[in-house]
Structures are given as structure tokens and as C-alpha cells.
Design an enzyme around this catalytic site. Sequence first.
Site, PDB file in Angstrom:
ATOM      1  N   HIS A   1       1.634   5.288   9.989  1.00 10.97           N
ATOM      2  CA  HIS A   1       1.011   6.109   8.960  1.00 10.97           C
ATOM      3  C   HIS A   1       2.050   7.080   8.439  1.00 10.97           C
ATOM      4  CE1 HIS A   1      -1.811   8.794   6.975  1.00 10.97           C
ATOM      5  NE2 HIS A   1      -2.644   7.782   7.012  1.00 10.97           N
TER       6      HIS A   1
ATOM      7  N   ASP B   1      -7.555   1.837  10.171  1.00  7.73           N
ATOM      8  CA  ASP B   1      -7.904   0.486   9.734  1.00  7.73           C
ATOM      9  C   ASP B   1      -7.691  -0.575  10.790  1.00  7.73           C
ATOM     10  OD1 ASP B   1      -8.951   1.065   7.311  1.00  7.73           O
ATOM     11  OD2 ASP B   1      -7.006   1.169   6.327  1.00  7.73           O
TER      12      ASP B   1
HETATM   13  N1  ACO Z   1       5.111  -2.589  11.819  1.00  9.61           N
HETATM   14  C1  ACO Z   1       6.431  -2.602  12.135  1.00  9.61           C
HETATM   15  N2  ACO Z   1       7.309  -1.625  11.779  1.00  9.61           N
HETATM   16  C2  ACO Z   1       6.828  -0.595  11.052  1.00  9.61           C
HETATM   17  C3  ACO Z   1       5.456  -0.513  10.692  1.00  9.61           C
HETATM   18  C4  ACO Z   1       4.587  -1.544  11.105  1.00  9.61           C
HETATM   19  N3  ACO Z   1       3.288  -1.514  10.788  1.00  9.61           N
HETATM   20  N4  ACO Z   1       5.257   0.618   9.971  1.00  9.61           N
HETATM   21  C5  ACO Z   1       6.452   1.217   9.884  1.00  9.61           C
HETATM   22  N5  ACO Z   1       7.404   0.500  10.543  1.00  9.61           N
HETATM   23  C6  ACO Z   1       8.812   0.864  10.747  1.00  9.61           C
HETATM   24  C7  ACO Z   1       9.640   0.653   9.490  1.00  9.61           C
HETATM   25  O1  ACO Z   1      10.218  -0.631   9.453  1.00  9.61           O
HETATM   26  C8  ACO Z   1      10.681   1.757   9.630  1.00  9.61           C
HETATM   27  O2  ACO Z   1      11.642   1.339  10.580  1.00  9.61           O
HETATM   28  P1  ACO Z   1      13.201   1.819  10.443  1.00  9.61           P
HETATM   29  O3  ACO Z   1      13.167   3.318  10.555  1.00  9.61           O
HETATM   30  O4  ACO Z   1      13.907   1.137  11.566  1.00  9.61           O
HETATM   31  O5  ACO Z   1      13.653   1.349   9.089  1.00  9.61           O
HETATM   32  C9  ACO Z   1       9.900   2.921  10.241  1.00  9.61           C
HETATM   33  O6  ACO Z   1       8.841   2.282  10.995  1.00  9.61           O
HETATM   34  C10 ACO Z   1       9.302   3.887   9.232  1.00  9.61           C
HETATM   35  O7  ACO Z   1       8.515   3.131   8.308  1.00  9.61           O
HETATM   36  P2  ACO Z   1       8.313   3.492   6.778  1.00  9.61           P
HETATM   37  O8  ACO Z   1       7.954   2.273   6.033  1.00  9.61           O
HETATM   38  O9  ACO Z   1       9.502   4.281   6.297  1.00  9.61           O
HETATM   39  O10 ACO Z   1       7.099   4.495   6.881  1.00  9.61           O
HETATM   40  P3  ACO Z   1       6.132   4.905   5.692  1.00  9.61           P
HETATM   41  O11 ACO Z   1       5.630   6.259   6.032  1.00  9.61           O
HETATM   42  O12 ACO Z   1       6.808   4.752   4.370  1.00  9.61           O
HETATM   43  O13 ACO Z   1       4.965   3.803   5.757  1.00  9.61           O
HETATM   44  C11 ACO Z   1       2.900   2.731   6.208  1.00  9.61           C
HETATM   45  C12 ACO Z   1       3.696   4.056   6.256  1.00  9.61           C
HETATM   46  C13 ACO Z   1       2.926   2.180   4.756  1.00  9.61           C
HETATM   47  C14 ACO Z   1       1.458   3.023   6.579  1.00  9.61           C
HETATM   48  C15 ACO Z   1       3.567   1.723   7.187  1.00  9.61           C
HETATM   49  O14 ACO Z   1       3.521   2.236   8.508  1.00  9.61           O
HETATM   50  C16 ACO Z   1       2.893   0.349   7.135  1.00  9.61           C
HETATM   51  O15 ACO Z   1       3.261  -0.469   6.301  1.00  9.61           O
HETATM   52  N6  ACO Z   1       1.887   0.085   8.029  1.00  9.61           N
HETATM   53  C17 ACO Z   1       1.161  -1.164   8.007  1.00  9.61           C
HETATM   54  C18 ACO Z   1       0.081  -1.113   6.924  1.00  9.61           C
HETATM   55  C19 ACO Z   1      -1.087  -0.211   7.293  1.00  9.61           C
HETATM   56  O16 ACO Z   1      -1.635  -0.292   8.386  1.00  9.61           O
HETATM   57  N7  ACO Z   1      -1.509   0.622   6.319  1.00  9.61           N
HETATM   58  C20 ACO Z   1      -2.685   1.488   6.469  1.00  9.61           C
HETATM   59  C21 ACO Z   1      -2.307   2.944   6.481  1.00  9.61           C
HETATM   60  S1  ACO Z   1      -3.764   3.913   6.777  1.00  9.61           S
HETATM   61  C22 ACO Z   1      -4.536   3.961   5.282  1.00  9.61           C
HETATM   62  O17 ACO Z   1      -3.975   3.888   4.236  1.00  9.61           O
HETATM   63  C23 ACO Z   1      -5.994   4.128   5.312  1.00  9.61           C
END
Ligand code: ACO
Length: 432
Positions: free
Chosen positions: A309, A367
Site C-alpha cells: 500500500h 482487498d
Molecule cells: N508484490 C511484489 N512486490 C511489490 C508489491 C507486490 N504487491 N507491491 C510493491 N512491491 C515492491 C515493488 O516492486 C518495489 O520494490 P523495489 O523497491 O525493489 O523496486 C517496492 O515494493 C515498492 O513498491 P512501489 O510500487 O514503489 O510502491 P507504491 O506505493 O507505488 O505501490 C501499490 C503501492 C500500487 C498498492 C503496490 O503495492 C501494488 O501494486 N500492490 C498490488 C496491488 C494492490 O493490492 N492494490 C490495492 C491497494 S489498496 C486499495 O487501493 C484499496
Amino acid sequence: MEERTVQLTENGKVIAELPIKTGTMGPSTVDISQLYQQTGKQYFTFDPGFMATASCHSAITFIDGEQGKLLYRGYPIEQLAQKSSFLEVAYLLLNGQLPTQNELDTFTHNILHHTMINESLKMFYHGFHYNAHPVAVMIGVVGSLSAFYHDSINVYRQESRIISAHRLIAKVPTIAAACYKHSIGEPFIYPDNKLSYCGNLLRMMFAVPCEEYELNQTAERALDLLFILHADHEQNASTSTVRLAGSSGANPFACIASGIASLWGPAHGGAAEAVLDMLQEIGNVSQIDKYIQKAKDKNDPFRLMGFGHRVYKNYDPRAKIIRDTCHKVLNEFSNTSDPLFELALKLEEIAVTDDYFIERSLYPNVDFYSGMIYRSLGIPSNMFTVMFAIARTVGWVAHWMEMISDPRHKIGRPRQLYDGAVSRDYVAITER
Ligand code: ACO
């Protein structure tokens, strides 16, 4: 109290002095609104994805992502989940304080007695192919409400805003249920105003005209709880979309349609559907390690859906509440042996003890579990975002009203860091 400021220097010379603004809770903000002027129109700030930017003032919802804390109008989500109801929470979010019994009765009556949609609006559904995604249909139908309510079009009148808010909250379940009925080819069921908000929704989704419908109270309460948890989450992508769309004075129904469109993405509200798709793809416990490795591999676009998140770097407090409810609901519907739920629990267990996820503070979000509850209530995965949108309509409307009634509000207009072609002369097609 003396105003605190920060100075921006370039080569040791102060080029701007910017005020620090402090809210009632949370980190302070550096007010950069005068930066461009102060630097002689030399500098903007650059923050795509709003990693460190507050886009507005707001008094609706507070999140402390490090502590995993969520407050609606100051009240902890855990207390509201345990003691309140969705419509009481809706009143709270819209009005800023908990209602008296009289206020709640009047609000509930207003919402439960404006549930019908114009008969001609029903024709819109028939323009969509039967296998259209229900969210696509919902975006179209909610947007088309803007063509029906010319009497409340003046967004700068408080009375008009309240009427639009009530209409949206009241009618969105009817619209959502009709999206579902259209997708399965069953007749639309008219609302029954004697029922609760969620009871009515369940009936409109699952009743058929030829049979008696018996409402299940566990399902009704589970839905009410999910709606409380999903009602608002401050300046997320869809809420910011509604604010940006509404900042021009645009029609509120069209603005909410834009919020639904943004919510649909798998990185946002579309995640619950994506979680179910992912669990189905993983298939069984023996495959989990393979998928955890895929999620960790930078060259693989796969991510563990329902994990991570932008704001929570601790367990999402909503996920904690839902996790417990999930067991209860699955028990009641004798689905405890749902292999997908077992798979989800195992995946969670492995992911939260894996260094990759620990180092990046990737915990299950709301979620990860909500889809499991919807599934046990018989709601198909392509309806999960629709369900989310019903609940979040309250938050979107609260933010839209807060923004429009704030005298400081301006049209939203971000700037950019241009890195395209520099100025050049047009070349005739014969000479290219
Ligand atoms: N699985 C694997 N790796 C992940 C995940 C994941 N679900 N989420 C983040 N990471 C990793 C990224 O690859 C990144 O790694 P790095 O630092 O080595 O490059 C690090 O964690 C940070 O991730 P970002 O993408 O920079 O984080 P951001 O804050 O931009 O993204 C998000 C947040 C979009 C929610 C992301 O965690 C994601 O895509 N999660 C899966 C989708 C999801 O569950 N969304 C629902 C959110 S809750 C809602 O909206 C109600």
C-alpha cells in the site's frame, strides 16, 4: 505563534522562503504555492505519483501509515466497525460529527426513500452487450445521471450539493444491482424501502420475481461492515480524481463516474478481483513458492495482488478487521473448506515472513480479504469493484462537498517537467 519556514538555497543563496503548515495530526507540509513566483518563475516542484505532496486541506479522514491507524472524522475505524452502521458512518463523513437519533432517522429516511432510478435510465443498460464488464456499465450509467437532474445542477449552492449527495448515495446500490442483473440476464428488481441499505442491495441483486426472497442477516451485516471499511480513505487515486474533475465546477454525477473509472484499476479498487484471479491462477498450495519467487523477480511484472500500500507501511487496519469477519462469514455459509481461502491464508503466512516483503513493508491490504467475503456471499469477482464503488461513493461525495465549499479551492492544474522535442520547424510531408 511565529510562522515556521524553510529556506530553499541554490549555490548558498536563498532563493525562496516557504511557510510550514501544520495540521492537527500527521506530518507538516511545506507550502510551495508561492515557489514559482518567489524564484522569479524559475522553479516548479517535481513529484509524479504524489510521493510527498499534500494536494489539499481535508478534515475527513486521517491515516497514519507507519502505525497502521485509520480515523474517520477522528473516530478509530475499529470502533466504527464494531459499533456503528454504514449509514451512520456516511452521515459522519458528510457532516463531520456523529448524528443524534433524530438526525440519523432523517438521514436514513432520505437515503432509503430515494432509491428508485428513472425508468428511462433502465434503457441504458440494454445498450450494453450482456457480457460487458459491470464496472464499465456502472461508469456509463452513473455518468448518465448527470442528464437527469437539472434541478440540482448549481454546485455552488449548498442545498443543491446536499440533494446530489443524497441522490448518489441512495441510487448507487440500485444502479449497481442492475449492472449485475444485466450481466446475468435476469430482470431488474425494484428497491424495497422497508429494508436496510445493504439488505435492499442484497435483495436487488439476488431476488427473482418468481420466488420469495429471504434476507440473510449475517450477509447483510457483513456487507454493512465491508462498506464501513471502504467508505473513505483520504486522497487515494479515485478520490483525487473526483476532486480534480470536480475542481472545475463539473457535474457531480459525472465526477463520481470518473472516480469509479479510476477505482477500477488493479493497483487500486480492482485489486480484490485481481486477488481472486491470482489465487485461481496459483491453484494450490504447492505453487505458492513459485509465485512468491515471481513476485520478487524484477524482470517479472507479476505482483502479489492484495499486498502493499502506498500509505500503510504496517498491517492495513481494515485488513485486520476483515480477516476476522472472513472466518465468521465463511463459517456461516459453511464454506470454511473453500480451497481459495486456505490458499490465501497460506500465502499470507509465507509472504509476511519473507524478507523481501518485510524489508519493503508489504502487508496484506483490505482487498486481500474483501473478495473472499464477497465470494462467500455469492457475489462474482467481476462485481467486487462495483461493491467497492457503492461504499466509496460516500467518501467521494464527502470530499467533493468539502472541496467545493472551501473558499480557498481552485481548479486543479498541475504543471510538468517537459522533456519532449525542443522548438522546431514544420517539415512538409514530401521532405520527411
Ligand atoms: N508484490 C511484489 N512486490 C511489490 C508489491 C507486490 N504487491 N507491491 C510493491 N512491491 C515492491 C515493488 O516492486 C518495489 O520494490 P523495489 O523497491 O525493489 O523496486 C517496492 O515494493 C515498492 O513498491 P512501489 O510500487 O514503489 O510502491 P507504491 O506505493 O507505488 O505501490 C501499490 C503501492 C500500487 C498498492 C503496490 O503495492 C501494488 O501494486 N500492490 C498490488 C496491488 C494492490 O493490492 N492494490 C490495492 C491497494 S489498496 C486499495 O487501493 C484499496
